[in-house]
Design a protein around this motif. Structure first.
Motif, PDB file in Angstrom:
ATOM      1  N   LEU A  77      70.425   5.009  28.406  1.00 48.98           N
ATOM      2  CA  LEU A  77      69.161   5.627  28.799  1.00 48.98           C
ATOM      3  C   LEU A  77      69.398   7.108  29.078  1.00 48.98           C
ATOM      4  O   LEU A  77      70.244   7.466  29.896  1.00 48.98           O
ATOM      5  CB  LEU A  77      68.611   4.944  30.051  1.00 48.98           C
ATOM      6  CG  LEU A  77      67.305   5.505  30.620  1.00 48.98           C
ATOM      7  CD1 LEU A  77      66.146   5.252  29.657  1.00 48.98           C
ATOM      8  CD2 LEU A  77      67.027   4.900  31.993  1.00 48.98           C
ATOM      9  N   HIS A  78      68.643   7.990  28.408  1.00 55.41           N
ATOM     10  CA  HIS A  78      68.824   9.429  28.554  1.00 55.41           C
ATOM     11  C   HIS A  78      67.648  10.079  29.270  1.00 55.41           C
ATOM     12  O   HIS A  78      66.495   9.656  29.125  1.00 55.41           O
ATOM     13  CB  HIS A  78      68.982  10.092  27.179  1.00 55.41           C
ATOM     14  CG  HIS A  78      70.385  10.068  26.663  1.00 55.41           C
ATOM     15  ND1 HIS A  78      70.890  11.028  25.812  1.00 55.41           N
ATOM     16  CD2 HIS A  78      71.406   9.206  26.895  1.00 55.41           C
ATOM     17  CE1 HIS A  78      72.157  10.754  25.528  1.00 55.41           C
ATOM     18  NE2 HIS A  78      72.486   9.644  26.161  1.00 55.41           N
ATOM     19  N   HIS A  79      67.948  11.145  30.009  1.00 59.46           N
ATOM     20  CA  HIS A  79      66.934  11.989  30.648  1.00 59.46           C
ATOM     21  C   HIS A  79      66.633  13.200  29.770  1.00 59.46           C
ATOM     22  O   HIS A  79      67.546  13.758  29.142  1.00 59.46           O
ATOM     23  CB  HIS A  79      67.428  12.465  32.021  1.00 59.46           C
ATOM     24  CG  HIS A  79      68.753  13.179  31.970  1.00 59.46           C
ATOM     25  ND1 HIS A  79      68.904  14.483  31.527  1.00 59.46           N
ATOM     26  CD2 HIS A  79      70.003  12.766  32.311  1.00 59.46           C
ATOM     27  CE1 HIS A  79      70.170  14.843  31.605  1.00 59.46           C
ATOM     28  NE2 HIS A  79      70.866  13.805  32.064  1.00 59.46           N
ATOM     29  N   GLU A  80      65.361  13.624  29.748  1.00 59.57           N
ATOM     30  CA  GLU A  80      64.946  14.843  29.063  1.00 59.57           C
ATOM     31  C   GLU A  80      63.857  15.502  29.905  1.00 59.57           C
ATOM     32  O   GLU A  80      62.692  15.092  29.868  1.00 59.57           O
ATOM     33  CB  GLU A  80      64.438  14.540  27.645  1.00 59.57           C
ATOM     34  CG  GLU A  80      65.471  13.864  26.746  1.00 59.57           C
ATOM     35  CD  GLU A  80      65.009  13.728  25.298  1.00 59.57           C
ATOM     36  OE1 GLU A  80      63.999  14.386  24.926  1.00 59.57           O
ATOM     37  OE2 GLU A  80      65.652  12.969  24.552  1.00 59.57           O
ATOM     38  N   ILE A  81      64.201  16.551  30.663  1.00 57.17           N
ATOM     39  CA  ILE A  81      63.254  17.249  31.526  1.00 57.17           C
ATOM     40  C   ILE A  81      62.307  18.095  30.670  1.00 57.17           C
ATOM     41  O   ILE A  81      62.734  18.731  29.710  1.00 57.17           O
ATOM     42  CB  ILE A  81      64.004  18.135  32.551  1.00 57.17           C
ATOM     43  CG1 ILE A  81      63.039  18.911  33.453  1.00 57.17           C
ATOM     44  CG2 ILE A  81      64.939  19.113  31.845  1.00 57.17           C
ATOM     45  CD1 ILE A  81      62.437  18.095  34.536  1.00 57.17           C
ATOM     46  N   GLU A  82      61.012  18.099  31.001  1.00 58.01           N
ATOM     47  CA  GLU A  82      60.041  18.822  30.187  1.00 58.01           C
ATOM     48  C   GLU A  82      58.889  19.371  31.031  1.00 58.01           C
ATOM     49  O   GLU A  82      58.504  18.776  32.029  1.00 58.01           O
ATOM     50  CB  GLU A  82      59.448  17.889  29.114  1.00 58.01           C
ATOM     51  CG  GLU A  82      60.493  17.060  28.397  1.00 58.01           C
ATOM     52  CD  GLU A  82      60.140  16.671  26.983  1.00 58.01           C
ATOM     53  OE1 GLU A  82      59.042  17.033  26.524  1.00 58.01           O
ATOM     54  OE2 GLU A  82      60.964  15.994  26.347  1.00 58.01           O
ATOM     55  N   MET A  83      58.339  20.519  30.615  1.00 52.96           N
ATOM     56  CA  MET A  83      57.066  20.962  31.157  1.00 52.96           C
ATOM     57  C   MET A  83      55.962  20.161  30.477  1.00 52.96           C
ATOM     58  O   MET A  83      56.007  19.917  29.261  1.00 52.96           O
ATOM     59  CB  MET A  83      56.838  22.451  30.929  1.00 52.96           C
ATOM     60  CG  MET A  83      55.526  22.940  31.549  1.00 52.96           C
ATOM     61  SD  MET A  83      55.318  24.738  31.497  1.00 52.96           S
ATOM     62  CE  MET A  83      54.934  24.989  29.746  1.00 52.96           C
ATOM     63  N   VAL A  84      54.974  19.756  31.269  1.00 50.68           N
ATOM     64  CA  VAL A  84      53.877  18.940  30.763  1.00 50.68           C
ATOM     65  C   VAL A  84      52.588  19.762  30.799  1.00 50.68           C
ATOM     66  O   VAL A  84      52.297  20.442  31.796  1.00 50.68           O
ATOM     67  CB  VAL A  84      53.718  17.666  31.610  1.00 50.68           C
ATOM     68  CG1 VAL A  84      52.529  16.839  31.134  1.00 50.68           C
ATOM     69  CG2 VAL A  84      54.997  16.832  31.561  1.00 50.68           C
TER      70      VAL A  84
END
Length: 233
Positions: A77-84
């Motif tokens: 399971l990977h994390h990917e931080i993003e602006m929404v």
């Protein structure tokens, strides 16, 4: 009054900062490989690719707080931080120079990915849905209205796991800025109020384990913190 043969599901929504009101979610669009360094770490050439998109179900968006469940069928399971980006006004074939007029507000989210399932799907030329569109696949913090934060075009975006910084970049490193992303999506489908857009992730994506403490944020938009839940069974 419409009669349904089964009870309709509750409207998916996300919190609004400083308010008891909530933003109703219609659809969730995600931009793939929108930071050059992340594109390279995934083995792609960011100078050659136009933007591409995938989707998540509206109810995959959950609060980025408390415990976020570890999904089944994965060991990577990977994390990917993003602006929404939250869309407040719909449209089709939206011009880039008018695109930001369609934004209601902004937030910070995580595109959780079952990377092992995605790798298998890629190798077999199959869709990514099972790797991206599972339950609780889009933890998201409260949205900030445009009137409070403007239209962020630069600022630190970061994520840490157990106190160690894993991802760090700046919004100005996006290959396709928010206005371009909105314009591109609207060429293919009609954007509508309630649509969310996850705008891509900087380099440093990595594996999460049950019990991990995850924190992240975007300058001016707030921070979040959650713990990864236990595996099922």
């Amino acid at each position: 009054m419409t009669e349904f043969v089964i009870p309709p599901v509750e409207q998916a929504s996300v919190a609004v900062a400083g308010s008891n009101a909530r933003f109703p979610i219609r659809r969730v669009f995600c931009v793939g490989r929108n930071y050059a360094a992340h594109a390279r770490e995934m083995g792609k050439d960011p100078d050659r690719e136009p933007p591409f998109f995938f989707t998540k179900p509206a109810d995959a968006v959950v609060p980025a707080q408390g415990t976020v469940p570890y999904p089944p069928l994965t060991d990577n399971l990977h994390h990917e931080i993003e602006m929404v980006v939250a869309i407040g006004k719909g449209g089709t074939d939206i011009a880039v120079e008018r695109a930001l007029e369609h934004v209601w507000g902004y937030g910070v989210g995580v595109d959780l990915t079952r990377r092992d399932l995605q790798d298998v799907a890629k190798s077999m030329s199959r869709p990514w849905d099972w790797s991206k569109a599972f339950d609780a696949a889009g933890p998201c913090g409260p949205l900030q209205p445009v009137g409070a934060v403007g239209h962020p075009a630069q600022g630190r975006i970061w994520l840490e796991v157990n106190g160690e910084v894993r991802q760090q970049g700046d919004l100005n490193e996006m290959i396709w800025p928010v206005a371009d992303v909105i314009a591109y999506i609207s060429q293919s489908v009609a954007l509508a109020p309630g649509d969310l857009i996850f705008t891509g992730t900087p380099a440093g994506v990595g594996k999460l384990q049950p019990g991990d403490a995850v924190r992240g944020g975007v300058a001016g938009l707030g921070e979040f913190a959650f713990t990864v839940g236990a595996r099922r069974g």
